[in-house]
Enzyme design. Structure first.
Site, PDB file in Angstrom:
ATOM      1  N   GLN A   1       4.989   9.290   2.559  1.00  0.00           N
ATOM      2  CA  GLN A   1       3.766   9.312   1.969  1.00  0.00           C
ATOM      3  C   GLN A   1       2.944  10.327   2.466  1.00  0.00           C
ATOM      4  O   GLN A   1       2.178  10.201   3.401  1.00  0.00           O
ATOM      5  CB  GLN A   1       2.958   8.095   1.645  1.00  0.00           C
ATOM      6  CG  GLN A   1       1.630   8.011   0.789  1.00  0.00           C
ATOM      7  CD  GLN A   1       0.870   6.902   1.153  1.00  0.00           C
ATOM      8  OE1 GLN A   1       0.546   6.467   2.094  1.00  0.00           O
ATOM      9  NE2 GLN A   1       0.167   6.518  -0.156  1.00  0.00           N
ATOM     10  N   GLY A   2       2.566  11.433   1.816  1.00  0.00           N
ATOM     11  CA  GLY A   2       1.602  12.694   2.192  1.00  0.00           C
ATOM     12  C   GLY A   2       0.347  12.613   1.531  1.00  0.00           C
ATOM     13  O   GLY A   2       0.319  13.349   0.449  1.00  0.00           O
ATOM     14  N   TYR A   3      -0.578  11.926   2.207  1.00  0.00           N
ATOM     15  CA  TYR A   3      -1.770  11.465   1.757  1.00  0.00           C
ATOM     16  C   TYR A   3      -2.878  12.153   2.545  1.00  0.00           C
ATOM     17  O   TYR A   3      -3.717  13.313   2.299  1.00  0.00           O
ATOM     18  CB  TYR A   3      -1.972  10.166   1.493  1.00  0.00           C
ATOM     19  CG  TYR A   3      -1.645   9.654  -0.026  1.00  0.00           C
ATOM     20  CD1 TYR A   3      -0.708  10.360  -0.774  1.00  0.00           C
ATOM     21  CD2 TYR A   3      -2.339   8.572  -0.435  1.00  0.00           C
ATOM     22  CE1 TYR A   3      -0.265   9.654  -2.047  1.00  0.00           C
ATOM     23  CE2 TYR A   3      -1.949   8.100  -1.951  1.00  0.00           C
ATOM     24  CZ  TYR A   3      -0.930   8.821  -2.353  1.00  0.00           C
ATOM     25  OH  TYR A   3      -0.479   8.201  -3.878  1.00  0.00           O
ATOM     26  N   SER A   4      -2.995  11.703   3.550  1.00  0.00           N
ATOM     27  CA  SER A   4      -4.300  11.874   4.559  1.00  0.00           C
ATOM     28  C   SER A   4      -4.044  13.469   4.877  1.00  0.00           C
ATOM     29  O   SER A   4      -2.988  13.713   5.209  1.00  0.00           O
ATOM     30  CB  SER A   4      -4.209  10.802   5.666  1.00  0.00           C
ATOM     31  OG  SER A   4      -4.744   9.683   5.088  1.00  0.00           O
TER      32      SER A   4
ATOM     33  N   SER B   1       3.229   7.974   7.693  1.00  0.00           N
ATOM     34  CA  SER B   1       4.330   7.057   8.402  1.00  0.00           C
ATOM     35  C   SER B   1       5.738   7.537   8.284  1.00  0.00           C
ATOM     36  O   SER B   1       6.230   7.722   7.141  1.00  0.00           O
ATOM     37  CB  SER B   1       4.141   5.657   7.610  1.00  0.00           C
ATOM     38  OG  SER B   1       2.708   5.253   7.388  1.00  0.00           O
TER      39      SER B   1
ATOM     40  N   GLU C   1      -0.156   0.040  -2.568  1.00  0.00           N
ATOM     41  CA  GLU C   1      -0.124   0.263  -1.154  1.00  0.00           C
ATOM     42  C   GLU C   1      -0.933  -0.772  -0.344  1.00  0.00           C
ATOM     43  O   GLU C   1      -0.758  -1.254   0.605  1.00  0.00           O
ATOM     44  CB  GLU C   1      -0.384   1.567  -0.904  1.00  0.00           C
ATOM     45  CG  GLU C   1      -0.370   1.763   0.750  1.00  0.00           C
ATOM     46  CD  GLU C   1      -1.223   3.025   1.518  1.00  0.00           C
ATOM     47  OE1 GLU C   1      -1.533   3.792   0.729  1.00  0.00           O
ATOM     48  OE2 GLU C   1      -1.223   3.193   2.699  1.00  0.00           O
TER      49      GLU C   1
ATOM     50  N   GLU D   1     -14.191  -0.570   5.118  1.00  0.00           N
ATOM     51  CA  GLU D   1     -15.570  -0.052   4.352  1.00  0.00           C
ATOM     52  C   GLU D   1     -15.232   0.583   3.232  1.00  0.00           C
ATOM     53  O   GLU D   1     -16.093   0.276   2.283  1.00  0.00           O
ATOM     54  CB  GLU D   1     -16.115   0.572   5.492  1.00  0.00           C
ATOM     55  CG  GLU D   1     -16.867  -0.038   6.638  1.00  0.00           C
ATOM     56  CD  GLU D   1     -15.676  -0.528   7.700  1.00  0.00           C
ATOM     57  OE1 GLU D   1     -14.446   0.085   7.556  1.00  0.00           O
ATOM     58  OE2 GLU D   1     -15.801  -1.539   8.468  1.00  0.00           O
TER      59      GLU D   1
END
Lengths: 372, 392
Positions: B131-134, B166, B248, B376
């Site tokens: 997964q390419g998110y952050s 990951s 997720e 948060e």
């Protein structure tokens, strides 16, 4: 079974909420309290509970009940937790009805139809010391003539001051036994105890109380499984009551967060309060799932139902406690006033927590079951 | 459709014939997990056989439609399968971001062609996804991502950097958020798929406090991505991303579930018992019991959540609630495991400690409340829904 209410159960919930909203909103409790009502509860309301079919929720149709299950009883208990009317529902329609239904003789089952009609109050006398400890009952029943002689002292007998009949748990040589006793029998002394939440229980002393053999519910010495079954059901319903109270305390608090202004903005805009509200909401979801799980397990007759009820009671107790504590704190000064309702929920939750074992008691049951 | 008891019997017989003894018993370490993929490694040949058998049956994704390789089971049947797997202590036949994250998004947003092409290999464990998110500058504020996809007519050229990807170094394909419109923050993001072997893609594992490197930095240097690999509408990738994040979050929330022996048993073996047979540390015993209680309630809340989603009654912030609570629960669990293990759990390298498995896992769990949106951020999302404040 899906862990959600069925359409019929949702309809029942709406019916109970609607009824209580009209006939026993929170001012009903205030009126009984402030007028120092002689009974501390409304017999009229109890009769209406009978007419609506709520009082006989667990009682079979043969005895005038609706023959529904634990989940439905929990639905009613949760609604009662929202508006807090003192009601014999918990003591009579859940605890005593369970015992009479499962082990009562035909003659004793006469009381079931009276409960279902909202005409009688039958109270269960289990607790004795400062804490719920059904494994350490000291009240004795000695054989005497063709019956028994009862000696001991009971506490937190719900609605015991206005009971038409009592179910007393006592030790016999053969083990724990349950007796259906007329409260007017010689040797019984009943002291009304007005509690912190303006609900009522009684302290009852039994001194050489003579009862006939037919006062026995089921066989002599066979009371433990019958009592355990009633207690599991009672605990799961108490958990539902705690959820109702916790939920309502949270709803009131949420309203306050959306209306009270300080520093030129709604206090609900402050992240310090937002995160605590979000945490509490999540905890309430868990408590409700645990409670529904326990009620369903009871209806399915699962062997682990008693343990599920312990988990539910422990979890719901903790969460409701958090809900009322956060509720009062987030209300600030007005949360300390009698005028605001939030304090009534704090008081009710304290009593429900102590009823049939607090979260420590039930966590310990879990630890023992797992051999920790 | 067969009645529940017949189905249960069928499942039981099939599992008896197809679930090898090597994959039965509690999952003890990451080594037991089967991830599949083009370069898959298996602990034993039986592990591969187990994945293949379950994959062929579609039971690695029991409720996906059969036409896309799934099991085509009803919710009730899937529960029966789950309980039968639990009964024989069968380990998961496939751990897969494809099943947990991408699949649900493709089922909701993918074209018929995309579903037919990508879903069956996921079910069978043939293609492993990451997964390419952050990005380095876009963590909690994910929508500020900068990885650029430049429109070249029939394809895009992607340049930028992802982080915390990951198992990027082990994955075959990536599902990735890229910026297709720099002038619009939320509505300038698109959701694309591409092969990790495409020229210009490189990965670098990041060593974590656990000493392990499950996460990577992933670099894109003029990577060509075909237009047909867009999922959902152009510039509306944020909708897909949010949908997928919900899955997720539920997954991370569920991470602690069903793994390993009861905490109290571990503590009892490690610490010993007092003269009444209780764990000889009353305070730890109490804390473990309290954890058990919360875990039992959480499991029911998870089950209830699934039932409510199916019934269309789910609270919009439900996934955030489960993610928040589940990840905090898992962190608590590992703090208790470390306390239960005491001196033994401090070992980092010995064979006795399986190369410090407890300590490394304990450190790994600290990411639970950071990845997939921090605790948060989850609380912010829940509170927004509760209070109906702007931005919900």
């Amino acid at each position: 079974m899906a862990l959600i209410l069925t359409d019929e159960q949702v309809m029942l919930k709406d019916a109970v909420d609607g009824f209580l909203g009209e006939h026993a909103p929170i001012k009903h409790l205030r009126q009984l309290r402030d007028s120092h009502d002689a009974d501390g509860l409304s017999r009229t309301l109890w009769q209406q509970f009978g007419e609506m079919g709520f009082a006989g929720v667990l009682i079979d149709e043969e005895h005038g009940g609706s023959g529904l299950g634990a989940v439905e009883a929990g639905v009613i208990a949760e609604s009662l937790g929202r508006t807090l009317p003192p009601s014999p529902f918990f003591g009579s329609a859940v605890l005593s009805a369970s015992i009479l239904q499962n082990a009562g003789s035909d003659a004793q089952k006469f009381w079931l139809s009276k409960i279902a009609a909202g005409e009688a109050i039958v109270s269960l006398a289990v607790d004795e010391g400062a804490k719920h400890a059904p494994h350490r009952i000291e009240t004795r029943a000695e054989r005497s003539g063709n019956g028994f002689k009862l000696n001991g002292a009971k506490a937190l007998v719900l609605d015991g001051h206005v009971a038409d009949a009592l179910i007393v748990a006592a030790q016999t040589d053969e083990g724990l036994s349950l007796f259906l006793v007329d409260p007017k029998t010689d040797g019984i002394n009943i002291e009304r105890t007005v509690m912190v939440d303006a609900h009522n229980a009684a302290r009852i002393t039994l001194k050489d109380v003579e009862v006939d053999a037919d006062a026995l519910i089921g066989e002599v010495g066979s009371g433990q499984p019958v009592l355990d079954r009633a207690l599991s059901l009672g605990r799961a319903c108490a958990a539902a009551g705690l959820n109702g109270a916790g939920d309502q305390a949270f709803a009131i608090t949420l309203d306050y967060l959306k209306t009270r202004q300080q520093f030129g903005k709604l206090i609900g805009e402050f992240q310090a309060l937002q995160h605590r509200a979000a945490h509490l909401y999540t905890e309430l979801e868990l408590a409700k799932a645990a409670t529904l799980g326990a009620l369903q397990a009871i209806d399915e007759g699962k062997e682990t139902a008693g343990l599920s009820a312990s988990v539910a009671k422990a979890k719901a107790g903790r969460v409701a406690e958090l809900a009322v504590q956060e509720g009062v704190q987030m209300h600030g000064g007005v949360g300390m006033t009698d005028e605001f309702d939030i304090g009534l929920y704090m008081k009710r939750v304290r009593v429900l927590n102590e009823t049939l074992g607090d979260s420590h008691f039930h966590a310990e049951q879990l630890a023992r079951a797992r051999n920790y | 459709m067969s009645d529940p008891e017949t189905f249960r019997l069928e499942v039981r017989n099939w599992l008896e014939a197809n679930c090898p003894p090597e994959v039965r018993g509690l999952v003890e370490s990451e080594n037991d997990l089967i991830w599949g993929g083009r370069n898959a490694t298996f602990k034993t040949p039986a592990h591969k056989a187990w994945m293949d058998a379950m994959g062929a049956k579609g039971w690695t994704a029991p409720e996906w439609p059969a036409e896309y390789g799934g099991g085509g089971l009803t919710r009730e049947q899937a529960k029966i399968l789950q309980s039968e797997l639990l009964r024989i202590k069968a380990q998961p036949a496939l751990s897969s971001f494809g099943i947990w994250m991408l699949g649900p998004a493709l089922l909701a947003f993918g074209t018929e062609e995309q579903k037919k092409k990508y879903l069956p290999p996921i079910v069978r464990g043939e293609i492993r996804w990451c997964q390419g998110y952050s990005e380095p500058g876009s963590g909690s504020d994910l929508a500020s991502l900068q990885t650029r996809a430049e429109d070249m007519g029939d394809h895009w050229i992607v340049n930028g950097q992802k982080i915390w990807t990951s198992y990027a170094d082990k994955a075959d394909w990536i599902f990735c958020l890229v910026r297709t419109d720099p002038s619009n923050k939320h509505r300038g993001i698109s959701f694309v798929l591409f092969d990790m072997e495409t020229p210009g893609v490189s990965t670098r594992p990041i060593t974590l406090i656990s000493g392990k490197s499950p996460f990577c930095e992933t670099f894109f240097d003029n990577v060509r991505v075909e237009k047909e690999n867009l999922v959902g509408e152009l510039n509306r990738g944020w909708d897909v991303a949010k949908y997928l994040l919900a899955h997720e979050r539920t997954m991370i929330g569920a991470m602690g579930e069903g793994m390993g022996r009861p905490l109290g048993e571990i503590a009892r073996d490690s610490i010993g018992t007092d003269d009444q047979g209780r764990i000889d540390d009353p305070m730890l015993r109490a804390r473990i019991t309290e954890w058990d209680m919360d875990a039992a309630a959480f499991k029911l809340a998870m089950d209830s959540a699934v039932d409510r989603m199916k019934a269309g009654q789910a609270h919009p912030a439900l996934a955030s609630m489960l993610k928040y609570y589940g990840s905090e629960l898992n962190k608590r669990k590992y703090e208790l495991l470390m306390a239960a293990g005491g001196i033994d759990a401090l070992e980092w390298e010995s064979e006795r400690s399986h190369e410090g498995d407890t300590a490394r896992s304990w450190l790994r769990t600290k990411a639970n409340s950071i990845e997939g949106g921090t605790t948060e951020v989850q609380l912010n999302i829940i509170a927004k829904h509760l209070l109906n404040l702007p931005g919900a």
